[in-house]
Design a protein around this motif. Structure first.
Motif, PDB file in Angstrom:
ATOM      1  N   GLU A   1     -14.829  25.352  56.130  1.00  0.00           N
ATOM      2  CA  GLU A   1     -14.600  25.308  54.686  1.00  0.00           C
ATOM      3  C   GLU A   1     -15.726  24.567  53.976  1.00  0.00           C
ATOM      4  O   GLU A   1     -16.136  24.946  52.882  1.00  0.00           O
ATOM      5  CB  GLU A   1     -13.256  24.659  54.379  1.00  0.00           C
ATOM      6  CG  GLU A   1     -12.080  25.539  54.740  1.00  0.00           C
ATOM      7  CD  GLU A   1     -10.740  24.894  54.425  1.00  0.00           C
ATOM      8  OE1 GLU A   1     -10.691  23.942  53.608  1.00  0.00           O
ATOM      9  OE2 GLU A   1      -9.742  25.346  55.001  1.00  0.00           O
TER      10      GLU A   1
ATOM     11  N   ILE B   1     -18.774  26.920  53.743  1.00  0.00           N
ATOM     12  CA  ILE B   1     -18.583  27.940  52.704  1.00  0.00           C
ATOM     13  C   ILE B   1     -18.688  27.320  51.310  1.00  0.00           C
ATOM     14  O   ILE B   1     -19.338  27.870  50.416  1.00  0.00           O
ATOM     15  CB  ILE B   1     -17.237  28.668  52.903  1.00  0.00           C
ATOM     16  CG1 ILE B   1     -17.276  29.479  54.206  1.00  0.00           C
ATOM     17  CG2 ILE B   1     -16.918  29.556  51.704  1.00  0.00           C
ATOM     18  CD1 ILE B   1     -15.925  30.005  54.653  1.00  0.00           C
TER      19      ILE B   1
ATOM     20  N   LYS C   1     -21.475  28.189  48.374  1.00  0.00           N
ATOM     21  CA  LYS C   1     -21.149  28.566  46.991  1.00  0.00           C
ATOM     22  C   LYS C   1     -21.799  27.613  45.997  1.00  0.00           C
ATOM     23  O   LYS C   1     -22.375  28.039  44.997  1.00  0.00           O
ATOM     24  CB  LYS C   1     -19.637  28.576  46.789  1.00  0.00           C
ATOM     25  CG  LYS C   1     -18.933  29.712  47.467  1.00  0.00           C
ATOM     26  CD  LYS C   1     -17.430  29.620  47.258  1.00  0.00           C
ATOM     27  CE  LYS C   1     -16.695  30.705  48.018  1.00  0.00           C
ATOM     28  NZ  LYS C   1     -15.232  30.534  47.913  1.00  0.00           N
TER      29      LYS C   1
ATOM     30  N   ILE D   1     -25.926  32.836  54.829  1.00  0.00           N
ATOM     31  CA  ILE D   1     -25.613  31.688  55.677  1.00  0.00           C
ATOM     32  C   ILE D   1     -26.115  32.025  57.077  1.00  0.00           C
ATOM     33  O   ILE D   1     -25.804  33.090  57.605  1.00  0.00           O
ATOM     34  CB  ILE D   1     -24.097  31.416  55.723  1.00  0.00           C
ATOM     35  CG1 ILE D   1     -23.551  31.091  54.333  1.00  0.00           C
ATOM     36  CG2 ILE D   1     -23.780  30.279  56.715  1.00  0.00           C
ATOM     37  CD1 ILE D   1     -22.032  31.041  54.248  1.00  0.00           C
TER      38      ILE D   1
ATOM     39  N   VAL E   1     -16.068  30.903  59.409  1.00  0.00           N
ATOM     40  CA  VAL E   1     -17.014  31.211  58.331  1.00  0.00           C
ATOM     41  C   VAL E   1     -17.126  32.724  58.174  1.00  0.00           C
ATOM     42  O   VAL E   1     -17.085  33.239  57.049  1.00  0.00           O
ATOM     43  CB  VAL E   1     -18.397  30.560  58.586  1.00  0.00           C
ATOM     44  CG1 VAL E   1     -19.427  31.043  57.561  1.00  0.00           C
ATOM     45  CG2 VAL E   1     -18.291  29.040  58.555  1.00  0.00           C
TER      46      VAL E   1
ATOM     47  N   HIS F   1     -13.904  34.048  56.406  1.00  0.00           N
ATOM     48  CA  HIS F   1     -13.554  33.624  55.057  1.00  0.00           C
ATOM     49  C   HIS F   1     -14.696  33.649  54.043  1.00  0.00           C
ATOM     50  O   HIS F   1     -14.446  33.517  52.851  1.00  0.00           O
ATOM     51  CB  HIS F   1     -12.937  32.231  55.104  1.00  0.00           C
ATOM     52  CG  HIS F   1     -11.672  32.196  55.903  1.00  0.00           C
ATOM     53  ND1 HIS F   1     -10.502  32.767  55.469  1.00  0.00           N
ATOM     54  CD2 HIS F   1     -11.420  31.696  57.132  1.00  0.00           C
ATOM     55  CE1 HIS F   1      -9.568  32.608  56.392  1.00  0.00           C
ATOM     56  NE2 HIS F   1     -10.097  31.967  57.412  1.00  0.00           N
ATOM     57  N   SER F   2     -15.927  33.809  54.479  1.00  0.00           N
ATOM     58  CA  SER F   2     -17.051  33.797  53.551  1.00  0.00           C
ATOM     59  C   SER F   2     -17.237  35.154  52.892  1.00  0.00           C
ATOM     60  O   SER F   2     -17.126  36.196  53.534  1.00  0.00           O
ATOM     61  CB  SER F   2     -18.339  33.420  54.287  1.00  0.00           C
ATOM     62  OG  SER F   2     -19.437  33.489  53.397  1.00  0.00           O
ATOM     63  N   HIS F   3     -17.525  35.113  51.601  1.00  0.00           N
ATOM     64  CA  HIS F   3     -17.883  36.340  50.880  1.00  0.00           C
ATOM     65  C   HIS F   3     -19.400  36.482  50.804  1.00  0.00           C
ATOM     66  O   HIS F   3     -19.910  37.452  50.260  1.00  0.00           O
ATOM     67  CB  HIS F   3     -17.277  36.322  49.478  1.00  0.00           C
ATOM     68  CG  HIS F   3     -15.782  36.324  49.494  1.00  0.00           C
ATOM     69  ND1 HIS F   3     -15.039  37.418  49.867  1.00  0.00           N
ATOM     70  CD2 HIS F   3     -14.896  35.349  49.226  1.00  0.00           C
ATOM     71  CE1 HIS F   3     -13.757  37.132  49.811  1.00  0.00           C
ATOM     72  NE2 HIS F   3     -13.632  35.868  49.429  1.00  0.00           N
TER      73      HIS F   3
ATOM     74  N   VAL G   1     -23.342  36.449  56.481  1.00  0.00           N
ATOM     75  CA  VAL G   1     -23.550  35.436  57.523  1.00  0.00           C
ATOM     76  C   VAL G   1     -24.357  36.056  58.662  1.00  0.00           C
ATOM     77  O   VAL G   1     -24.005  37.116  59.172  1.00  0.00           O
ATOM     78  CB  VAL G   1     -22.202  34.918  58.076  1.00  0.00           C
ATOM     79  CG1 VAL G   1     -22.424  33.854  59.140  1.00  0.00           C
ATOM     80  CG2 VAL G   1     -21.317  34.381  56.952  1.00  0.00           C
TER      81      VAL G   1
END
Length: 147
Positions: free
Chosen positions: A99, A102, A106, A113, A135, A138-140, A143
């Motif tokens: 978290e 991420i 942002k 990433i 990651v 949940h990452s937009h 990666v």
């Protein structure tokens, strides 16, 4: 293509490979690198009824962890300077590593990433989980995972 690349590092051999790739990619694309090390918070007690450390000892340990984190991200900055890549070293204090990665991505408006997969398998992966997997899930933000 990329303007800002976040590379998560823990100073390990595998994460150093991710750093090399992030700096190389930044060099090719003209991007800036954000070097991130997440520092865990020191647990105040391990279990109910346990002996807590003195506040001064906790402060000493947290300072040591912060110093080691700054050393890791400053090493990324030094590697970037060798290739004339701008590197912004940052540390974040959190127990929720994925978290924090991420959120830092942002906050710093990164386009990519870059991080290493520590390749845990079997029961270790099940028990320990994978920050990289979290990651990815949940990452937009895209990666890039290196093994």
């Amino acid at each position: 293509m990329y303007k800002r690349i976040l590379v998560a590092t823990d100073g390990s051999k595998l994460s150093n490979m991710a750093v090399e790739h992030a700096i190389g990619l930044a060099d090719i694309t003209g991007a800036e690198v954000v070097a991130l090390k997440v520092v865990p918070r020191y647990p105040q007690t391990y279990f109910e009824g346990g002996v807590a450390l003195a506040a001064a000892e906790v402060a000493r340990i947290e300072k040591q962890w912060n110093d080691e984190a700054m050393e890791a991200v400053n090493a990324v900055k030094a590697a970037g300077q060798k290739r004339e890549v701008k590197v912004k070293p940052i540390t974040v204090k959190s127990d929720l590593i994925a978290e924090a990665i991420i959120a830092a991505a942002k906050r710093n408006k990164v386009d990519l990433i870059v991080m290493a997969s520590h390749g845990r398998k079997g029961i270790k992966r099940l028990l320990l989980g994978s920050e990289t997997q979290q990651v990815l899930t949940h990452s937009h933000i895209p990666v890039l995972v290196l093994r």
